[in-house]
Design an enzyme around this catalytic site. Sequence first.
Site, PDB file in Angstrom:
ATOM      1  N   TYR A  35     -27.025 -18.538  27.622  1.00 42.73           N
ATOM      2  CA  TYR A  35     -26.465 -18.044  26.183  1.00 42.73           C
ATOM      3  C   TYR A  35     -26.315 -18.937  25.087  1.00 42.73           C
ATOM      4  CZ  TYR A  35     -26.073 -13.488  28.748  1.00 42.73           C
ATOM      5  OH  TYR A  35     -26.436 -12.058  29.624  1.00 42.73           O
ATOM      6  N   HIS A  93     -30.283 -14.485  37.256  1.00 38.28           N
ATOM      7  CA  HIS A  93     -30.621 -13.902  36.084  1.00 38.28           C
ATOM      8  C   HIS A  93     -31.882 -12.891  35.907  1.00 38.28           C
ATOM      9  CE1 HIS A  93     -29.421 -14.454  31.543  1.00 38.28           C
ATOM     10  NE2 HIS A  93     -29.618 -13.164  31.730  1.00 38.28           N
TER      11      HIS A  93
END
Length: 311
Positions: free
Chosen positions: A59, A132
């Site tokens: 991120y 993820h």
Amino acid sequence: MKTLRLGRSSLISSRLAYGCWRLGGSEGQPPVTSSEPGKRAVHAAVEAGYTLFDLADIYCGGRSEEIFGEALLETPGLRARLLIATKCGIRLPDSPPGAPYRYDFSSDYIVSSVEGSLRRLGVETIDLLMLHRPDYLMNPHEVAGAFLQLRDAGKVREFGVSNFSPAQVELLQALCPLPLVVNQVEISLLQTVALENSTLDQCLARGMTPMAWSPLAGGLLGNRVHGLLPSQRIYQPAAVLKVLDALAHEHGTTRAILALAWLLKHPAEILPVVGSTNPADIQALAKAEDIRLSREEWYRLFAAARTTPLP
């Protein structure tokens, strides 16, 4: 805020999670230089009762984890009150130079990713680590080995996955001795695949918690749009918004709060991940757990969300 247990683990989370993706900036933009807006968002979430904070190593190039770590450092005792979730397994292009965008569940990469997250967060243990996105070259035995190494070293407490199909969950769980406690997938009134492809059925059967990323469809179900992902640009919200607004008026609330309440009604105990960085929105959305939709209202919204009538 009410709480729920994550899967069959000992982790107890607030009924809504706070998504930290945008703490470090907007999608497609350079990471922010000032940490202050992100830290204000974290503190607003804490004050509103959120206890699970959702991050990922990629991120904003790791900047989101750094900002969250700064918020923890500046507030003594805060770490003990919160659950930290982060993700790994996506490798960005040119890392190393010339390499493509790809997924990597090799043992060495999982372990090194966690160590990087721990450094950026400034903590000794991650409460929940998720893979993820599915790695098509995944060796379940290798993943299990990495999980065991991280657990035994005290670096990760519990494990889960993100964006996995039911078959991929079954494959990994069959060969991993540690329980997968969550599967984080996109679920909203504009993305209902999880209701149709057995993801939520599997979570109920296995005692896993489904976490819903983008529960407001990138803001299309709220008051403002927050940088839609390419897959979300095809969403057509008009029919859903018409019914949402009518029901929101009847309940004396907002369309965004009602959209979250629609998720909360499902018996799988969907855990929405709220991603706004606006303190007022963060606090207002916490009221979703107070809304009680009837079965008829839930189906009115579901029917509006479908492209075809119920059979």
